[in-house]
Design a protein around this motif. Structure first.
Motif, PDB file in Angstrom:
ATOM      1  N   SER A 271       0.747  -1.289   0.007  1.00  0.00           N
ATOM      2  CA  SER A 271       0.035  -0.300   0.069  1.00  0.00           C
ATOM      3  C   SER A 271       1.003   1.135   0.111  1.00  0.00           C
ATOM      4  O   SER A 271       1.957   1.177   0.224  1.00  0.00           O
TER       5      SER A 271
ATOM      6  N   GLN B 288     -12.831  -6.057  -0.061  1.00  0.00           N
ATOM      7  CA  GLN B 288     -11.604  -5.435  -0.244  1.00  0.00           C
ATOM      8  C   GLN B 288     -10.435  -6.014   0.174  1.00  0.00           C
ATOM      9  O   GLN B 288     -10.649  -6.879   0.937  1.00  0.00           O
TER      10      GLN B 288
ATOM     11  N   LEU C 286      -7.270  -2.107  -1.512  1.00  0.00           N
ATOM     12  CA  LEU C 286      -7.770  -1.936  -2.709  1.00  0.00           C
ATOM     13  C   LEU C 286      -8.997  -2.683  -3.016  1.00  0.00           C
ATOM     14  O   LEU C 286      -9.042  -3.909  -2.335  1.00  0.00           O
TER      15      LEU C 286
ATOM     16  N   SER D  13      -8.799  -5.271  -8.834  1.00  0.00           N
ATOM     17  CA  SER D  13      -7.279  -5.528  -9.087  1.00  0.00           C
ATOM     18  C   SER D  13      -7.483  -6.963 -10.016  1.00  0.00           C
ATOM     19  O   SER D  13      -6.604  -7.298 -10.831  1.00  0.00           O
TER      20      SER D  13
END
Lengths: 528, 318
Positions: free
Chosen positions: A67, B82, B88, B93
């Motif tokens: 992240s 998520q 994300l 993704s």
């Protein structure tokens, strides 16, 4: 010939000659390639940095789970990402001193308990807002408050209170700490607008490059931020961090020119790679060390004679030669080396001695049952081989070591800091105090050798509060000796950062703090 | 109801049930792995407070069954949830990654399937003569060498020495179709070498088996050319085993290429799944697992249906 060379050098300085032309002409004049390369580098440096170009870094240490939230950084790629889009208050300079960044200056009170950072004015975030002391305060709060999950939580522990006061940011500590500025240089502590409280992973900072593409585990693209507070930082139009976890793929990408620099060149190929004409392999002595750790409070390692026996039974030079292929230095059973400020170089080196090992082993009265050493390749590269070499030399001293291989997966949660004797790795810290406080203080969470000596703790606190460097050095020397002779740490070697950099890049600086010039390549280097 | 439609719907229902079972199994297995996402994310730098905070935030404190059924509830509404680690959206993704994986798999399949079948037919036509032996020797060699080694050898010669192709098969949205194809040339080539042998050998074996039949002899006696006999009379009856092995290889091209992805730095599903398992990112592992299971089940279903359609006896059951 000299006149010609001088003329050519001035051409380079005036940017009228490329590296290729210069090298070709210089070698035609009979100058050796190495010499020509140095001459070119000098001339190019005189010209100052070129602007422009797209820097591509091929790095190991990125996952699809990464992240942009600075609190979560724990591997190489996120670390580099943070250095592109963010700034910290201060940074550790290559020489180990503190360099101002978002803070113009730092001042400590006489008792080293209250620290005031005078903040730079007019610094702009990528979202157009101007940085205030509130932003700084909130950033630090996010990394230190009760529900924080930040990787920097451990180093923020000693803070009693913080306040934003006009242009200043002030930290008050519970205990004196002369090294506080170093703690604030931690790479997690990137100042974010509003402290990143709302959206910590937005990737908005004050750094010289702003986030363009964020594909975790694949690539991260950054483009030049024109309004950076320091126009000298950031010579490239863009920086692309490409995740290449496979070592062979990484070297191939560098060799074929698809990336300009790579990290973690495998020691076994470093010599060969260095022979390639278009790139240089840099080896930088760092503070990271490969270790075997014993719990001082668990049998049979609660016996210092046995610990000493094991420390004498390891052939450090052999490990440096075979596991690191010479890209490292021998350790001395303490977690610090000459790369640290205030290090006492006069502490005698512990040498490999089968007699002493056997003698201490005999004194320990160990019953001869096999001593189990847990190891996985994930502990450090070559850990299994290192353990096997250790087993061989220990056997010669009559000490029965048994190697137990553990899976990489889950090693840091199931084995390290849980099992009494295992292989491990420490990345090092910028100053001795931080290294010892992290892993050798009685109360430290990561006291992975269970080294609990009140006298040691007292010395650590005394050194922290001591502003006289000579006295501090003296205390650190005693502490080092104590860990070396009584601790549970077997530290055979400090590894170098081995990195491959294209010769198109100029401005390389050795920086022991972290790999890849401590993340400063994109700020300080340029294309020749 | 037409027997074929009935069959397809039966298979579909069974497939869904299988998917459900697979997801439960994957969930159970990831739960059984040591450690959890919080520990994996913080790694060596985990302090007890940070761990507790992160567990709370990720919701890992709740019982495993609750988490599983929440996830199941989500997926039934088309919500993959998520990622635990980087927050994300998983559907986003996976969408990109799956697209990349399918692109590479398709490229490799478009080359390898026709090539394998053609080589198989050729091998039968010239059985036990040098073309047959050469085809077998080459394909069996390439399938026996580990794919990472083929990858490295190809990179060394074609990319580092000759500089014809990029060793990084990175693709992204801003690239045109042609650029993407160019970027994946090397991994597609390696994958082709890897899957070629099995399909080729199966084609050869299945047809050779039929060549002993009486009706082939009749066709030969009719005066048809050798290749015509193979292509028009033997091949249609050999479709069933060939389709089965082709589907197996296609499934492999989708779910089993993580090594090639790593070597060529290709942003596909495999690496995504491996990273997520390492980080114990259960929702992502489940999502990837279900997608992979669906690919396997789906392709096998296609193989079954095609074999039935290809066989008149199964097509018209008495």
């Amino acid at each position: 010939m000299n006149e010609q060379l001088t003329h050519m050098a001035s051409q380079v300085t005036a940017r009228k000659m490329t590296r290729r032309e210069f090298m070709g002409k210089a070698t035609a004049l009979g100058v050796s390639a190495a010499m020509a390369s140095t001459l070119f580098a000098d001339a190019a440096r005189a010209a100052g940095p070129n602007k422009g170009g797209d820097l591509k870094l091929g790095l190991q240490g990125g996952e699809s789970t990464n992240s942009l939230d600075p609190a979560t950084y724990a591997s190489s790629v996120p670390f580099q990402n943070g250095k592109q889009f963010g700034d910290t208050l201060v940074e550790v300079a290559p020489d180990g001193s503190i360099e101002p960044r978002l803070a113009e200056s730092v001042e400590g009170s006489a008792d080293a308990k209250v620290w005031t950072f005078k903040l730079r004015q007019g610094v702009e975030f990528h979202n157009g807002k101007t940085m205030t002391s509130e932003d700084v305060l909130k950033t630090m709060q996010r990394h230190s408050n009760e529900d924080s999950k930040s990787g920097a939580l451990g180093i923020m522990k000693g803070i009693e209170s913080m306040k934003a006061d006009g242009d200043n940011f002030q930290v008050t500590l519970t205990e004196a700490n002369a090294d506080l500025p170093y703690l604030m240089a931690d790479y997690h502590l990137i100042v974010q607008p509003d402290g990143g409280m709302e959206n910590p992973a937005a990737g908005i900072g004050t750094g010289p490059y702003k986030v363009e593409v964020d594909e975790p585990g694949v690539r991260h693209l950054f483009t030049k931020f024109e309004n950076h507070w320091n126009p000298d930082f950031g010579n490239f139009d863009s920086v692309e961090v490409i995740v290449i976890n496979d070592a062979t793929a990484r070297t191939a990408a560098l060799q074929s020119g698809q990336v300009n620099a790579i990290n973690r060149v495998e020691p076994k190929v470093a010599d060969l790679l260095g022979r390639a004409p278009n790139l240089t392999v840099h080896s930088t002595a760092g503070r990271g060390h490969y270790v075997f750790i014993m719990h001082c409070d668990t049998a049979p390692f609660d016996n210092n004679e046995l610990r000493l026996a094991l420390k004498y039974a390891i052939n450090r030079q052999e490990l440096v030669d075979k596991v690191l292929r010479g890209y490292g230095t021998v350790g001395n059973d303490m977690p610090v080396n000459a790369a640290y400020p205030l290090f006492d170089g006069s502490i005698p080196q512990r040498d490999f001695s089968l007699e002493k090992a056997a003698e201490h082993y005999k004194k320990s009265g160990h019953d001869g049952s096999p001593i189990i050493l847990r190891v996985a390749d994930g502990a450090f590269p070559g850990a299994v081989d290192a353990a096997a070499l250790f087993q061989q030399t220990a056997a010669q001293a009559g000490i029965p070591l048994e190697i137990k291989r553990e899976p990489n997966d889950g090693y840091w949660s199931e084995v390290w800091n849980v099992q009494p004797f295992c292989a491990s790795y420490w990345g090092g810290r910028p100053v001795q105090d931080q290294m010892y406080s992290t892993a050798y203080l009685s109360t430290a969470d990561w006291n992975d050798t269970r080294f609990k000596v009140p006298e040691f703790d007292e010395m650590l606190f005394a050194a922290r509060a001591e502003l006289d460097n000579d006295k501090r050095k003296d205390i650190y020397s005693k502490m080092g000796m104590m860990v070396r002779d009584q601790g549970g740490l077997i530290c055979p070697m400090f590894n170098d950062f081995v990195e491959g950099v294209s010769n198109q890049l100029e401005g390389w600086e050795s920086d022991p703090t972290q790999e890849m010039m401590n993340g400063q390549m994109s700020r300080k280097m340029w294309f020749a | 109801m037409h027997p074929i439609i009935k069959l397809v719907s039966q298979r579909l229902a069974l497939g869904l049930l299988l998917l459900f079972g697979a997801s439960a199994l994957i969930f159970g297995l990831t739960e059984a792995l040591p450690g959890d996402a919080a520990q994996a994310v913080l790694g060596q730098s985990a302090t007890p407070e940070a761990l507790a905070n992160l567990r709370e935030e990720m919701g890992l404190n709740r019982p495993a069954l609750t988490r599983y059924f929440e996830w199941l509830g989500g997926i039934l509404q088309g919500d993959l949830g998520q990622s635990l680690t980087n927050k994300l959206d998983i559907a986003d993704s996976i969408g990109k990654r799956l697209g990349n994986t399918l692109f590479l798999a398709c490229a490799a399949a478009v080359v390898s399937v026709p090539l394998a079948i053609f080589l198989g037919l050729l091998a039968v036509r010239f059985r036990n003569r040098w073309p047959d032996k050469l085809i077998s020797a080459v394909t069996l060699t390439t399938v026996s060498i580990p794919e990472f080694l083929i990858g490295y050898v190809v990179i060394y010669f074609v990319s580092v020495k000759l500089g014809w192709f990029s060793s990084l098969a990175m693709i992204n949205e801003s690239m045109s179709f042609g650029e993407k194809l160019y970027a994946i040339t090397l991994p597609a080539f390696v994958l082709t070498l890897v899957v070629l042998a099995q399909m080729m050998r199966m084609t050869r074996a299945a047809i050779l088996n039929l060549m002993q039949s009486a009706y082939i002899e009749t066709a030969e006696l009719k005066g048809l050319s050798n290749f015509q006999v193979i292509a028009r009379h033997a091949f249609p009856n050999a479709i069933s085993p060939i389709v089965n092995v082709v589907m197996l290889n296609l499934a492999y091209l989708v779910v089993g290429v993580v090594v090639v992805e790593v070597v060529f730095v290709y942003p596909g599903m495999g690496q995504y799944l491996v990273d997520s398992v390492t980080k114990r990112d259960v929702p992502v592992v489940l999502a990837c697992g279900v997608v992979f299971a669906a690919v396997y089940i789906g392709l096998n279903m296609v193989a079954d249906i095609v074999s039935i359609l290809a066989n008149p006896r199964l097509r018209h059951p008495k």
